[in-house]
Design a protein around this motif. Sequence first.
Motif, PDB file in Angstrom:
ATOM      1  N   ASP A 205       0.814  -1.208   0.000  1.00 24.00           N
ATOM      2  CA  ASP A 205       0.000   0.000   0.000  1.00 24.00           C
ATOM      3  C   ASP A 205       0.850   1.262   0.000  1.00 24.00           C
ATOM      4  N   ALA A 206       2.078   1.113  -0.461  1.00 20.07           N
ATOM      5  CA  ALA A 206       2.954   2.271  -0.647  1.00 20.07           C
ATOM      6  C   ALA A 206       3.232   3.042   0.643  1.00 20.07           C
ATOM      7  N   PHE A 207       3.463   2.331   1.736  1.00 17.17           N
ATOM      8  CA  PHE A 207       3.897   3.005   2.959  1.00 17.17           C
ATOM      9  C   PHE A 207       5.329   3.526   2.782  1.00 17.17           C
TER      10      PHE A 207
ATOM     11  N   ARG B 256       2.121  -3.795   5.778  1.00 24.26           N
ATOM     12  CA  ARG B 256       1.148  -4.626   5.069  1.00 24.26           C
ATOM     13  C   ARG B 256       1.652  -6.057   4.876  1.00 24.26           C
TER      14      ARG B 256
END
Lengths: 421, 201, 63
Positions: free
Chosen positions: C11-13, C55
């Motif tokens: 989720d592109a953290f 994630r």
Amino acid sequence: MTTITAPTFPRLFAGIDVGPSYRAHLNRFGDRPTFNDRKAEGLRTLHQLLDDAPLIGRGGGGIAASLKLAFLSTSTKPVIVVNAMEGEPASSKGVALAMVAPHLVLDGALMLAEALKSSQIIIAIADDDTRTTQGFQRAIGERRESISMEISHPPAHYVTGEESALVHWLDEGSALPTFRPIKPSFVKIGRRAALVHNLETLAHLALLARFGAGWYRSRGTSSSPGTTLITVSGAVQSPSTYEWTFGRTLGELIEQAGGLVEGFGGALIGGYGGTWVGGNALSLPIDHASLRSAGATLGPGIVVVLPKASCPVAEVTRVVEWMANESVGQCGPCVYGLPALAKDLRTLGWSRSTRNQFDRLLHHLTEVDGRGACRHPDGVVRLIRSCLSVFSAHFDEHLRSGPCAAVNAPTVMVLPKNRRR
Amino acid sequence: MIAVTSPWLWYGTRATAVVGLVLLTASAILGIFTNARLGWKLWPRWATQELHRRSSILALVFITTHVATTVFDSYVPVHLTSAVLPGTSPYERWSVSLGTVAFDLLLTVLISSLLRNRIKIEWWRALHYLTYLAAPIAVLHVILLGTDAKKGSHWLLLVLAICVASAAAAFVLRILRSLKLRGHTTAPPQRSPERLRPRSR
Amino acid sequence: MRLVVNPIACDAFGYCAELAPELIHLDEWGYPVIDREVTRGLLPLAEEIVAACPRRALSIRND
């Protein structure tokens, strides 16, 4: 009772004049051979046949049918899934088979099921594909089989025909591709393994089992034996699905489809995640080896012919925009990357753009390539890259002097409305 | 059980409770910040998560000590069973039970997080939401049982109010942000995967 | 050994690229791109970012 003769050509469409009924099917091809003896002898015979032909899957992955069987052999009684999803807008071979030879497809699935002692066959047809559904419903109704055959309706969408998405839907009711880092991978429905084949592969299997590997190899080339279904659309007089002998040229295929409408400007081969070939490709033989050396694959059997006057930049842009909207939105690089690519292309096609903007497109291609869970983004990257290399002169012209005269000409691509829910 | 009582145990119970409360609040806020991807230019985003993880472990150490000193102190008849089983304490049955429930919930969240790489991520996520259940229960426990608050020395209530207010503010911030982002950092995706779930099966 | 991103879970953290710029960079949308194989020396770092991923989208594969 008529005597059964092996069809020379066409093969899958040999019964086209007598209709799709089971009776006509039996008259033309005879009963299907059985591979259901108690020991695994039948399975071995079937496996050998697939190896000898060899039967290459017609779903687009180019995977040998025997490989899928070999991969399964440890598990028993898989669910046989007939993939008739036809997510590619430019393909109509599913309807063609359902209309002309549904019993060949069922025979192939039944023989596999019998050899593997499976008790269930699922035919997956997109939920908006009423004609294919009707064809198979009628065919199943004519049969009295001990193996259960049912039709399932995943949502119609470009990626729902992808193996993992299809099995995911059958398993959990979600038509989204799943992440499978190791391929080929083991797909399961509930606790049972699933064996997924494109419907055309199974139809070929029905004939291969009846008439043997020698007969199968009697047409086509040594590395691509047999015939295959190709849907031809675009700038040809009679767009349709044709049965085609491997090794004959693209030019001959276009002749078969009634000839060109407005000259030959190139073609898209293999579907919307496929590859472009240029204006000099009429002599290109259509078989796996020749296409591979041209950097292309046949995919699930699709050729879209570009008219000479068309603008390939505009055509590829429209296809990429459509493909971007078909992303199911699971993976970031696809969700953001495909619209970015579409935007880059639109800039190149419709406005006076700079070398920088072109480089940006190239950069985005490397950013997106190989980074989705399924191959949807990879297909788009291949589509654009092949377009760049085949039509580089045309792209240069756009860079030099802005949009060409043909950018707003009507498209030859089939671009259905992107389905939203 | 040996009968031990000392004012030091009582002080310990109270002190660890207050420190635990503050640390739990910090951990909750950091957790919310982690999820909302709040960060600053000079503050690496992973550090928020790392602080969240460490502060929550530290908080649980203090809460466990708080429970242990309570049990150990024979001045109040709270036994080991009451540390885990709610409703078993003869002393202040209901308010002690609230503390027990909150402790159990937080312990579940901590254990599931320690096992995070071995359980299904969906399970971990679902269990993590228990924090939102534990928080009001713990607050009630502090209000009802915080002896200092009862006696009218309002500093504990003040600490509690600050904790509740800041956690609530972080929570509201997180909701507003998630409405804006819909789970992604830059722009909302064009379409949600939910779309592909069939209407009926 | 190599790092594998599950792009569906991701989720592109972006913690992975912050913690291990020698292994990963982020694309312009914030999603990780694996730059190189995990050598023996880089293994502890790789394990750290696998554990740090909110994630759980990263894994190390032996192949």
